[in-house]
Design a protein around this motif. Structure first.
Motif, PDB file in Angstrom:
ATOM      1  N   ARG A 130       1.472 -18.335  -3.014  1.00 28.57           N
ATOM      2  CA  ARG A 130       1.658 -16.997  -3.580  1.00 28.57           C
ATOM      3  C   ARG A 130       2.437 -17.063  -4.892  1.00 28.57           C
ATOM      4  O   ARG A 130       2.143 -16.322  -5.834  1.00 28.57           O
ATOM      5  CB  ARG A 130       2.392 -16.106  -2.576  1.00 28.57           C
ATOM      6  CG  ARG A 130       1.530 -15.674  -1.407  1.00 28.57           C
ATOM      7  CD  ARG A 130       2.347 -14.884  -0.415  1.00 28.57           C
ATOM      8  NE  ARG A 130       1.536 -14.390   0.707  1.00 28.57           N
ATOM      9  CZ  ARG A 130       2.037 -14.021   1.873  1.00 28.57           C
ATOM     10  NH1 ARG A 130       3.350 -14.088   2.090  1.00 28.57           N
ATOM     11  NH2 ARG A 130       1.243 -13.571   2.835  1.00 28.57           N
ATOM     12  N   GLY A 131       3.426 -17.948  -4.939  1.00 31.68           N
ATOM     13  CA  GLY A 131       4.191 -18.097  -6.172  1.00 31.68           C
ATOM     14  C   GLY A 131       3.315 -18.586  -7.312  1.00 31.68           C
ATOM     15  O   GLY A 131       3.404 -18.085  -8.446  1.00 31.68           O
ATOM     16  N   LEU A 132       2.470 -19.570  -7.039  1.00 33.15           N
ATOM     17  CA  LEU A 132       1.556 -20.085  -8.068  1.00 33.15           C
ATOM     18  C   LEU A 132       0.516 -19.040  -8.467  1.00 33.15           C
ATOM     19  O   LEU A 132       0.168 -18.910  -9.650  1.00 33.15           O
ATOM     20  CB  LEU A 132       0.854 -21.347  -7.567  1.00 33.15           C
ATOM     21  CG  LEU A 132       1.515 -22.688  -7.890  1.00 33.15           C
ATOM     22  CD1 LEU A 132       0.728 -23.831  -7.254  1.00 33.15           C
ATOM     23  CD2 LEU A 132       1.641 -22.898  -9.391  1.00 33.15           C
ATOM     24  N   GLU A 133       0.022 -18.296  -7.485  1.00 31.65           N
ATOM     25  CA  GLU A 133      -0.931 -17.227  -7.791  1.00 31.65           C
ATOM     26  C   GLU A 133      -0.296 -16.226  -8.751  1.00 31.65           C
ATOM     27  O   GLU A 133      -0.935 -15.754  -9.707  1.00 31.65           O
ATOM     28  CB  GLU A 133      -1.356 -16.523  -6.504  1.00 31.65           C
ATOM     29  CG  GLU A 133      -2.326 -15.371  -6.735  1.00 31.65           C
ATOM     30  CD  GLU A 133      -2.547 -14.532  -5.478  1.00 31.65           C
ATOM     31  OE1 GLU A 133      -3.629 -13.943  -5.363  1.00 31.65           O
ATOM     32  OE2 GLU A 133      -1.626 -14.455  -4.642  1.00 31.65           O
ATOM     33  N   TYR A 134       0.972 -15.924  -8.526  1.00 34.02           N
ATOM     34  CA  TYR A 134       1.692 -14.990  -9.406  1.00 34.02           C
ATOM     35  C   TYR A 134       1.821 -15.555 -10.822  1.00 34.02           C
ATOM     36  O   TYR A 134       1.584 -14.846 -11.803  1.00 34.02           O
ATOM     37  CB  TYR A 134       3.079 -14.723  -8.819  1.00 34.02           C
ATOM     38  CG  TYR A 134       4.017 -14.022  -9.768  1.00 34.02           C
ATOM     39  CD1 TYR A 134       3.914 -12.643  -9.988  1.00 34.02           C
ATOM     40  CD2 TYR A 134       5.005 -14.729 -10.446  1.00 34.02           C
ATOM     41  CE1 TYR A 134       4.774 -12.000 -10.871  1.00 34.02           C
ATOM     42  CE2 TYR A 134       5.865 -14.093 -11.324  1.00 34.02           C
ATOM     43  CZ  TYR A 134       5.746 -12.724 -11.533  1.00 34.02           C
ATOM     44  OH  TYR A 134       6.592 -12.097 -12.420  1.00 34.02           O
ATOM     45  N   LEU A 135       2.165 -16.841 -10.941  1.00 33.84           N
ATOM     46  CA  LEU A 135       2.284 -17.446 -12.263  1.00 33.84           C
ATOM     47  C   LEU A 135       0.957 -17.416 -13.014  1.00 33.84           C
ATOM     48  O   LEU A 135       0.915 -17.203 -14.220  1.00 33.84           O
ATOM     49  CB  LEU A 135       2.769 -18.898 -12.137  1.00 33.84           C
ATOM     50  CG  LEU A 135       4.195 -19.112 -11.621  1.00 33.84           C
ATOM     51  CD1 LEU A 135       4.490 -20.602 -11.489  1.00 33.84           C
ATOM     52  CD2 LEU A 135       5.218 -18.457 -12.537  1.00 33.84           C
ATOM     53  N   HIS A 136      -0.132 -17.619 -12.285  1.00 33.90           N
ATOM     54  CA  HIS A 136      -1.457 -17.682 -12.910  1.00 33.90           C
ATOM     55  C   HIS A 136      -2.055 -16.309 -13.200  1.00 33.90           C
ATOM     56  O   HIS A 136      -2.812 -16.156 -14.155  1.00 33.90           O
ATOM     57  CB  HIS A 136      -2.429 -18.461 -12.008  1.00 33.90           C
ATOM     58  CG  HIS A 136      -2.085 -19.903 -11.877  1.00 33.90           C
ATOM     59  ND1 HIS A 136      -2.722 -20.730 -10.964  1.00 33.90           N
ATOM     60  CD2 HIS A 136      -1.181 -20.691 -12.524  1.00 33.90           C
ATOM     61  CE1 HIS A 136      -2.211 -21.958 -11.059  1.00 33.90           C
ATOM     62  NE2 HIS A 136      -1.276 -21.951 -11.994  1.00 33.90           N
ATOM     63  N   ARG A 137      -1.708 -15.306 -12.370  1.00 34.20           N
ATOM     64  CA  ARG A 137      -2.387 -14.010 -12.501  1.00 34.20           C
ATOM     65  C   ARG A 137      -1.452 -12.812 -12.582  1.00 34.20           C
ATOM     66  O   ARG A 137      -1.853 -11.746 -13.067  1.00 34.20           O
ATOM     67  CB  ARG A 137      -3.314 -13.781 -11.298  1.00 34.20           C
ATOM     68  CG  ARG A 137      -4.474 -14.758 -11.190  1.00 34.20           C
ATOM     69  CD  ARG A 137      -5.430 -14.328 -10.101  1.00 34.20           C
ATOM     70  NE  ARG A 137      -5.965 -12.992 -10.348  1.00 34.20           N
ATOM     71  CZ  ARG A 137      -6.619 -12.272  -9.433  1.00 34.20           C
ATOM     72  NH1 ARG A 137      -6.802 -12.741  -8.228  1.00 34.20           N
ATOM     73  NH2 ARG A 137      -7.086 -11.077  -9.738  1.00 34.20           N
ATOM     74  N   GLY A 138      -0.228 -12.949 -12.107  1.00 36.19           N
ATOM     75  CA  GLY A 138       0.640 -11.776 -11.968  1.00 36.19           C
ATOM     76  C   GLY A 138       1.541 -11.485 -13.144  1.00 36.19           C
ATOM     77  O   GLY A 138       2.123 -10.396 -13.215  1.00 36.19           O
ATOM     78  N   CYS A 139       1.687 -12.435 -14.070  1.00 35.21           N
ATOM     79  CA  CYS A 139       2.552 -12.222 -15.232  1.00 35.21           C
ATOM     80  C   CYS A 139       1.734 -11.689 -16.405  1.00 35.21           C
ATOM     81  O   CYS A 139       0.523 -11.884 -16.474  1.00 35.21           O
ATOM     82  CB  CYS A 139       3.226 -13.536 -15.650  1.00 35.21           C
ATOM     83  SG  CYS A 139       4.248 -14.276 -14.382  1.00 35.21           S
ATOM     84  N   ASN A 140       2.415 -11.034 -17.341  1.00 35.34           N
ATOM     85  CA  ASN A 140       1.727 -10.586 -18.558  1.00 35.34           C
ATOM     86  C   ASN A 140       1.170 -11.774 -19.322  1.00 35.34           C
ATOM     87  O   ASN A 140       0.112 -11.692 -19.946  1.00 35.34           O
ATOM     88  CB  ASN A 140       2.693  -9.802 -19.456  1.00 35.34           C
ATOM     89  CG  ASN A 140       3.051  -8.464 -18.851  1.00 35.34           C
ATOM     90  OD1 ASN A 140       2.245  -7.884 -18.127  1.00 35.34           O
ATOM     91  ND2 ASN A 140       4.244  -7.963 -19.132  1.00 35.34           N
ATOM     92  N   THR A 141       1.903 -12.890 -19.291  1.00 38.83           N
ATOM     93  CA  THR A 141       1.450 -14.138 -19.896  1.00 38.83           C
ATOM     94  C   THR A 141       1.223 -15.150 -18.789  1.00 38.83           C
ATOM     95  O   THR A 141       2.082 -15.335 -17.935  1.00 38.83           O
ATOM     96  CB  THR A 141       2.500 -14.690 -20.882  1.00 38.83           C
ATOM     97  OG1 THR A 141       2.745 -13.716 -21.890  1.00 38.83           O
ATOM     98  CG2 THR A 141       2.021 -15.977 -21.525  1.00 38.83           C
ATOM     99  N   LYS A 142       0.070 -15.793 -18.772  1.00 38.71           N
ATOM    100  CA  LYS A 142      -0.218 -16.801 -17.756  1.00 38.71           C
ATOM    101  C   LYS A 142       0.730 -17.988 -17.935  1.00 38.71           C
ATOM    102  O   LYS A 142       0.976 -18.443 -19.061  1.00 38.71           O
ATOM    103  CB  LYS A 142      -1.664 -17.277 -17.885  1.00 38.71           C
ATOM    104  CG  LYS A 142      -2.096 -18.270 -16.798  1.00 38.71           C
ATOM    105  CD  LYS A 142      -3.459 -18.870 -17.091  1.00 38.71           C
ATOM    106  CE  LYS A 142      -4.540 -17.841 -17.119  1.00 38.71           C
ATOM    107  NZ  LYS A 142      -5.875 -18.455 -17.353  1.00 38.71           N
ATOM    108  N   ILE A 143       1.294 -18.467 -16.835  1.00 39.53           N
ATOM    109  CA  ILE A 143       2.213 -19.610 -16.876  1.00 39.53           C
ATOM    110  C   ILE A 143       1.628 -20.748 -16.058  1.00 39.53           C
ATOM    111  O   ILE A 143       1.363 -20.595 -14.861  1.00 39.53           O
ATOM    112  CB  ILE A 143       3.610 -19.231 -16.327  1.00 39.53           C
ATOM    113  CG1 ILE A 143       4.219 -18.084 -17.148  1.00 39.53           C
ATOM    114  CG2 ILE A 143       4.538 -20.452 -16.335  1.00 39.53           C
ATOM    115  CD1 ILE A 143       5.526 -17.558 -16.578  1.00 39.53           C
ATOM    116  N   LEU A 144       1.393 -21.874 -16.704  1.00 37.06           N
ATOM    117  CA  LEU A 144       0.942 -23.077 -16.010  1.00 37.06           C
ATOM    118  C   LEU A 144       2.158 -23.977 -15.817  1.00 37.06           C
ATOM    119  O   LEU A 144       2.850 -24.296 -16.775  1.00 37.06           O
ATOM    120  CB  LEU A 144      -0.145 -23.793 -16.817  1.00 37.06           C
ATOM    121  CG  LEU A 144      -1.353 -22.929 -17.227  1.00 37.06           C
ATOM    122  CD1 LEU A 144      -2.423 -23.786 -17.895  1.00 37.06           C
ATOM    123  CD2 LEU A 144      -1.932 -22.189 -16.021  1.00 37.06           C
TER     124      LEU A 144
END
Length: 303
Positions: free
Chosen positions: A112-126
């Motif tokens: 869920r944390g990774l899903e948020y980084l990839h889709r939940g932020c205004n800027t995608k975070i890898l």
């Protein structure tokens, strides 16, 4: 704040972490960053990326200090430390053992944390460095993704990103990080790292073990796949020293199947993290058998 850096919590590639305390009395973790050739890029990455996040499965950045060449990051304190000491049994003898339900909930939380980084932020975070050492556990064993020193920010609508260097830790970074013939670097590179970590959680060991008694057991993903392929109970084989009930065996099998899907060599064959969450939480009977991992087991001489 740190009582002269007396209590060391851990050490990673970018610095050493000490226990500290705010003036309010709240405990914190203080990471002192090493001087590096990357001219403070790790510090900038951490502050720029993690300051954009707010999620139960992402560690909270309380503040930071910058004085000349000295750089420090201040995080919320995580009472149970990092995941690696629990799955590799490298902690003190009195360390609590994680149940299969613990491992399952931790796996879902990280996903869920990774899903948020990839889709939940205004800027995608890898993230680019997902591994057990970078997963911290609070007093209730809720997992939080930490260490954003290698992270990269990119527009949400950008699928393939340009990379001038290889990022990550050997054993966890995806094939496309080394050879672009496999595909472009993207959020699916984090999915691969997550899959390798998930399989280590199942096996309770490193994925590559040159000291294994049988050559077939050196590379755990292949070992686990063979057991699934011939329909052998995964629980009876991946941890032969452990007696598991039917419910625990189903958790082990589910995590194995999802992990094997995540480490497919071609990024296009891997699920998104949203799909990973669905696979972990959905009906076990709907999970399809993944293709065999492409890479062969390393020989003893190579490991």
């Amino acid at each position: 704040m740190t009582n002269s850096f007396k209590v060391k919590l851990g050490q990673g590639g970018f610095g050493t972490v000490y226990e500290g305390k705010l003036q309010t009395g709240s405990p914190v973790a203080v990471k002192l960053l090493k001087a590096s050739k990357r001219n403070g890029e790790e510090f900038i990455n951490e502050v720029a990326s993690i300051s954009r996040t707010s999620h139960v499965n992402i560690v909270t950045l309380v503040g930071f200090c910058l004085e000349g060449s000295k750089k420090a990051l201040i995080y919320e304190f995580m009472a149970n430390g990092s995941l690696d000491k629990f799955i590799y049994n490298r902690g003190p003898e009195n360390i609590v053992s994680l149940t299969w339900e613990n491992l399952y909930q931790i796996a879902i939380g990280i996903a869920r944390g990774l899903e948020y980084l990839h889709r939940g932020c205004n800027t995608k975070i890898l993230h680019f460095d997902i591994k057990p050492h970078n997963i911290l556990l609070d007093e209730n064993f809720c997992p939080k993704i930490s260490d954003f020193g290698l992270a990269k920010l990119c527009p949400r609508n950008e699928s393939i990103i340009s990379m001038s260097d290889k990022r990550g830790t050997m054993g966890y970074y995806a094939p496309e990080m080394v050879n672009r013939h496999f595909g472009g670097v993207s959020q699916k590179s984090d999915v691969y790292s997550y899959g390798m970590m998930l399989l280590e959680m199942v096996g309770g060991r490193k994925n590559i073990n040159p000291e294994a008694s049988h050559t077939s057991e050196i590379y755990f993903p292949h070992f686990a796949y063979r057991r699934l392929d011939v329909d052998i109970d995964v629980d009876n084989d991946v941890r032969p020293y452990e007696v598991m009930n039917a419910e625990e065996g189903e958790i082990a099998k589910r995590m194995t199947v999802v992990g094997l899907w995540c480490i497919q060599s071609l990024p296009s064959d891997r699920p998104t993290m949203s799909r990973v969450v669905e696979m972990l939480e959905g009906n076990m009977n709907s999970l399809e058998m993944p293709p065999k991992p492409l890479f062969s087991s390393p020989s003893r001489s190579e490991t």
